[in-house]
Scaffold this motif. Structure first.
Motif, PDB file in Angstrom:
ATOM      1  N   VAL A 149       0.558  -1.343   0.034  1.00  0.00           N
ATOM      2  CA  VAL A 149      -0.014  -0.122   0.013  1.00  0.00           C
ATOM      3  C   VAL A 149       0.851   1.177   0.166  1.00  0.00           C
ATOM      4  N   VAL A 150       0.586   2.001  -1.020  1.00  0.00           N
ATOM      5  CA  VAL A 150       1.443   3.646  -1.363  1.00  0.00           C
ATOM      6  C   VAL A 150       0.149   4.432  -0.983  1.00  0.00           C
ATOM      7  N   SER A 151       0.494   5.200   0.139  1.00  0.00           N
ATOM      8  CA  SER A 151      -0.464   6.179   0.367  1.00  0.00           C
ATOM      9  C   SER A 151       0.161   7.893   0.034  1.00  0.00           C
ATOM     10  N   VAL A 152      -0.776   8.440  -0.776  1.00  0.00           N
ATOM     11  CA  VAL A 152      -0.562   9.773  -1.324  1.00  0.00           C
ATOM     12  C   VAL A 152      -0.634  10.630  -0.172  1.00  0.00           C
ATOM     13  N   ASP A 153       0.578  11.452   0.338  1.00  0.00           N
ATOM     14  CA  ASP A 153       0.734  12.643   1.256  1.00  0.00           C
ATOM     15  C   ASP A 153       0.767  12.178   2.652  1.00  0.00           C
ATOM     16  N   VAL A 154      -0.279  11.297   3.041  1.00  0.00           N
ATOM     17  CA  VAL A 154      -0.670  10.710   4.258  1.00  0.00           C
ATOM     18  C   VAL A 154      -1.590   9.574   4.299  1.00  0.00           C
ATOM     19  N   PRO A 155      -1.398   8.395   4.867  1.00  0.00           N
ATOM     20  CA  PRO A 155      -2.484   7.496   5.079  1.00  0.00           C
ATOM     21  C   PRO A 155      -3.719   7.772   5.221  1.00  0.00           C
ATOM     22  N   SER A 156      -4.730   7.397   4.532  1.00  0.00           N
ATOM     23  CA  SER A 156      -6.139   8.236   4.778  1.00  0.00           C
ATOM     24  C   SER A 156      -6.538   7.939   6.153  1.00  0.00           C
ATOM     25  N   GLY A 157      -7.033   8.959   6.952  1.00  0.00           N
ATOM     26  CA  GLY A 157      -7.459   8.893   8.475  1.00  0.00           C
ATOM     27  C   GLY A 157      -6.527   9.318   9.299  1.00  0.00           C
ATOM     28  N   VAL A 158      -5.057   9.111   8.982  1.00  0.00           N
ATOM     29  CA  VAL A 158      -4.268   9.709   9.953  1.00  0.00           C
ATOM     30  C   VAL A 158      -4.129  11.213  10.100  1.00  0.00           C
ATOM     31  N   ASP A 159      -3.956  11.632  11.144  1.00  0.00           N
ATOM     32  CA  ASP A 159      -3.776  13.197  11.289  1.00  0.00           C
ATOM     33  C   ASP A 159      -2.362  13.404  11.161  1.00  0.00           C
ATOM     34  N   ALA A 160      -2.218  14.448  10.001  1.00  0.00           N
ATOM     35  CA  ALA A 160      -0.976  14.662   9.480  1.00  0.00           C
ATOM     36  C   ALA A 160      -0.122  15.535  10.389  1.00  0.00           C
ATOM     37  N   ASP A 161      -0.713  16.295  11.319  1.00  0.00           N
ATOM     38  CA  ASP A 161      -0.136  17.022  12.369  1.00  0.00           C
ATOM     39  C   ASP A 161       0.080  16.389  13.651  1.00  0.00           C
ATOM     40  N   SER A 162      -0.791  15.731  14.199  1.00  0.00           N
ATOM     41  CA  SER A 162      -0.594  15.120  15.779  1.00  0.00           C
ATOM     42  C   SER A 162      -0.228  13.574  15.491  1.00  0.00           C
ATOM     43  N   GLY A 163      -0.155  13.061  14.303  1.00  0.00           N
ATOM     44  CA  GLY A 163       0.061  11.707  14.353  1.00  0.00           C
ATOM     45  C   GLY A 163      -1.212  10.642  14.865  1.00  0.00           C
ATOM     46  N   ASP A 164      -2.301  11.229  15.255  1.00  0.00           N
ATOM     47  CA  ASP A 164      -3.207  10.195  15.633  1.00  0.00           C
ATOM     48  C   ASP A 164      -3.648   9.573  14.571  1.00  0.00           C
ATOM     49  N   VAL A 165      -3.966   8.043  15.013  1.00  0.00           N
ATOM     50  CA  VAL A 165      -4.401   7.106  13.945  1.00  0.00           C
ATOM     51  C   VAL A 165      -5.496   6.239  14.417  1.00  0.00           C
ATOM     52  N   PRO A 166      -6.729   6.520  13.853  1.00  0.00           N
ATOM     53  CA  PRO A 166      -8.049   5.826  14.456  1.00  0.00           C
ATOM     54  C   PRO A 166      -7.723   4.538  13.675  1.00  0.00           C
ATOM     55  N   GLU A 167      -8.628   3.615  14.568  1.00  0.00           N
ATOM     56  CA  GLU A 167      -8.699   2.221  14.043  1.00  0.00           C
ATOM     57  C   GLU A 167      -8.885   2.107  12.507  1.00  0.00           C
ATOM     58  N   SER A 168      -9.714   2.963  12.112  1.00  0.00           N
ATOM     59  CA  SER A 168     -10.425   2.569  10.539  1.00  0.00           C
ATOM     60  C   SER A 168      -9.394   3.252   9.625  1.00  0.00           C
ATOM     61  N   ALA A 169      -8.280   3.723   9.821  1.00  0.00           N
ATOM     62  CA  ALA A 169      -7.303   4.472   8.893  1.00  0.00           C
ATOM     63  C   ALA A 169      -6.522   3.393   8.129  1.00  0.00           C
ATOM     64  N   VAL A 170      -5.885   3.456   7.079  1.00  0.00           N
ATOM     65  CA  VAL A 170      -5.432   3.017   6.121  1.00  0.00           C
ATOM     66  C   VAL A 170      -3.783   2.622   6.915  1.00  0.00           C
ATOM     67  N   GLU A 171      -3.568   1.381   6.588  1.00  0.00           N
ATOM     68  CA  GLU A 171      -2.280   0.760   7.123  1.00  0.00           C
ATOM     69  C   GLU A 171      -1.427   1.009   5.936  1.00  0.00           C
ATOM     70  N   ALA A 172      -0.537   1.742   5.715  1.00  0.00           N
ATOM     71  CA  ALA A 172       0.348   1.988   4.556  1.00  0.00           C
ATOM     72  C   ALA A 172       1.715   1.467   4.926  1.00  0.00           C
ATOM     73  N   ASP A 173       2.342   0.948   3.758  1.00  0.00           N
ATOM     74  CA  ASP A 173       3.569   0.378   3.799  1.00  0.00           C
ATOM     75  C   ASP A 173       4.541   1.685   3.367  1.00  0.00           C
ATOM     76  N   ARG A 174       4.070   2.318   2.152  1.00  0.00           N
ATOM     77  CA  ARG A 174       4.844   3.562   1.926  1.00  0.00           C
ATOM     78  C   ARG A 174       4.027   4.791   1.998  1.00  0.00           C
ATOM     79  N   VAL A 175       4.650   5.655   2.162  1.00  0.00           N
ATOM     80  CA  VAL A 175       3.855   7.056   2.198  1.00  0.00           C
ATOM     81  C   VAL A 175       4.805   8.151   1.334  1.00  0.00           C
ATOM     82  N   VAL A 176       4.217   8.541   0.332  1.00  0.00           N
ATOM     83  CA  VAL A 176       4.991   9.916  -0.271  1.00  0.00           C
ATOM     84  C   VAL A 176       4.197  11.098  -0.047  1.00  0.00           C
ATOM     85  N   THR A 177       5.137  11.891   0.653  1.00  0.00           N
ATOM     86  CA  THR A 177       4.537  13.327   1.062  1.00  0.00           C
ATOM     87  C   THR A 177       5.411  14.125   0.220  1.00  0.00           C
ATOM     88  N   PHE A 178       4.775  15.543   0.277  1.00  0.00           N
ATOM     89  CA  PHE A 178       5.328  16.506  -0.654  1.00  0.00           C
ATOM     90  C   PHE A 178       5.639  17.813   0.040  1.00  0.00           C
TER      91      PHE A 178
END
Length: 474
Positions: A149-178
């Motif tokens: 799984v490659v996520s674009v900018d941030v795994p869907s559901g993850v808070d890009a500022d705080s890092g909070d990860v809800p149970e429903s979030a995507v579990e990424a193997d790679r993230v490409v952030t900009f």
């Protein structure tokens, strides 16, 4: 690192520097495609699961660079609900280019068919928390798959500022952030790639319209009251500050001044509320009452315009600074006492070159060239410093921005007073540094909008165009 809010401002500033968001999206999509190629072999199956915002737009671009793979693109929602023009254009490019695209309007219809790589482009940095449908079902399906799984900018559901990860979030193997790492990605258990997408360094260093989105209040912000303590020897300066505060979003603007100039000040504009005291200049005797008024009504104070430099007035300024605990813009004659005072107030100090040196700061002919020295001075002072010249330099001792907005005509007297009023209107709702950066840009931009003046600019000319400079370009 860069926060989501700041990243949005930088994007907007880049656009103002003639690097349009469409061009940045092309670069972002290309970066995503490069990462997919690192995870897939030629002929592998790649499925893009895209949302309806610019995050999905980045993935639509990426798809055009993945022709060597067995590619399919799934849009979560209807094409007409794609939220931005540039994302919609890139969706249409795929559709008209004959790519395998599918729209998913019911999460029950979602099927991934065991791809080798999944590109998660459902939700970007602006949306976090527990996912709703159809993204929630899509995330479960992605997480259950055996694909990379490659996520674009941030795994869907993850808070890009705080890092909070809800149970429903995507579990990424790679993230490409900009552009830069987002704070919330630092602790993720996956590989994060930061892609340079061609944003000019100036978009971060120099103030621009994006900074207004951070530092300026919304037009319908909660009540903002500005209390200008000024006047005595001079009358125009406090009137300009108070009027500029109104134009910059304050609902009420008060001026506290000696009784002897009350009528003159009130005559500048019927919108000002003038509160007088008996002495001919500000003294310590008036300070307690003024602080009580400002504190009771949670005013933002502007201290200094037109006060003069009499010894008793400077002593009153010291006392005000020592005893007031709210937000305050310190300008003009009150600036000289700031370095010798300990205060719990939140200060933005607005010296010109001469005043900066008199405060113990660097003596500079070119403020922009001396930005590092100003930053060091702000760190020692412990307050936000907005040093004013052809280029304004704003620093809180850790962050520094430069505003080159404006025209040569702004050398006329009074533009610093309008700047103090704008800053006061902004600082109630924003971080003091962000407010000062936005105010500096807004003041200069207002001068630029007066395009029918080749000379003879007056500071009062800025008042009518300030609303357009602040809200017309956000």
């Amino acid at each position: 690192m860069i926060t989501t809010e700041r990243m949005g401002a930088v994007d907007r500033n880049a656009e103002a520097l003639s690097v349009p968001r469409k061009q940045l999206m092309e670069s972002s999509g290309n970066a995503v495609a490069r990462t997919v190629r690192e995870e897939a072999s030629e002929g592998d199956s790649v499925t893009v699961v895209a949302g309806r915002g610019n995050n999905g737009g980045d993935a639509f671009v990426a798809a055009r660079f993945l022709n060597e793979f067995d590619l399919s693109v799934l849009l979560l929602g209807r094409p007409e609900s794609i939220s931005t023009d540039i994302a919609r254009e890139n969706w249409e490019a795929l559709r008209e280019g004959g790519y395998e695209v599918e729209t998913i309007t019911d999460s029950a219809d979602l099927s991934l068919d065991d791809p080798n790589v999944i590109v998660d482009a459902m939700l970007g940095t602006g949306i976090s928390g527990d996912l709703r449908e159809p993204e929630a079902t899509a995330a479960r399906t992605i997480n259950d798959a055996e694909a990379t799984v490659v996520s674009v900018d941030v795994p869907s559901g993850v808070d890009a500022d705080s890092g909070d990860v809800p149970e429903s979030a995507v579990e990424a193997d790679r993230v490409v952030t900009f552009h830069d790492l987002k704070p919330g990605l630092a602790e993720l258990d996956c590989e994060v790639t930061v892609a340079d997408i061609g944003i000019p360094r100036a978009a971060e260093r120099y103030a621009g319209p994006g900074d207004l989105s951070i530092g300026a209040p919304d037009p319908d912000a909660a009540e903002i009251r500005v209390f200008v303590v000024g006047g005595g020897p001079y009358t125009g300066a406090p009137a300009l500050s108070a009027q500029a505060a109104l134009r910059a979003g304050a609902e009420l603007s008060f001026v506290a001044c000696p009784e002897s100039i009350k009528d003159v000040l009130a005559g500048y504009a019927e919108d000002l509320i003038v509160q007088d005291y008996e002495s001919d200049r500000l003294t310590v005797d008036e300070v307690d009452d003024l602080i009580e008024t400002a504190t009771d009504y949670e005013d933002v104070v502007v201290l200094g315009p037109g006060l003069g430099t009499a010894d008793e007035t400077l002593e009153a300024a010291r006392t005000f600074l020592e005893e007031f605990e709210g937000p305050m813009v310190v300008d003009a004659d009150a600036l000289s006492v700031v370095p010798e005072v300990e205060t719990d107030a939140t200060l933005v100090c607005t010296p010109n070159r001469r005043e900066l040196a008199e405060m113990g700061g660097p003596d500079l002919d070119d403020l922009e060239a001396g930005a590092e020295e100003i930053e060091s001075f702000a760190a020692d002072l412990g307050h936000v410093v907005m040093a004013k010249a052809e280029a304004d330099v704003v620093s809180d001792g850790e962050r520094t921005r430069i505003s080159t907005a404006g025209t040569p005509g702004m050398a006329v007297g009074g533009t610093g007073d309008t700047l103090a009023g704008i800053t006061a209107a902004f600082v109630k709702e924003s971080d003091p540094f962000d407010a000062a950066v936005a105010a500096s840009y807004a003041n200069g931009r207002a001068a630029e909008l007066i395009d029918d003046r080749e000379g003879g600019l007056l500071a009062s000319d800025l008042l009518d165009v300030l609303p357009r400079a602040i809200w017309g370009e956000r």
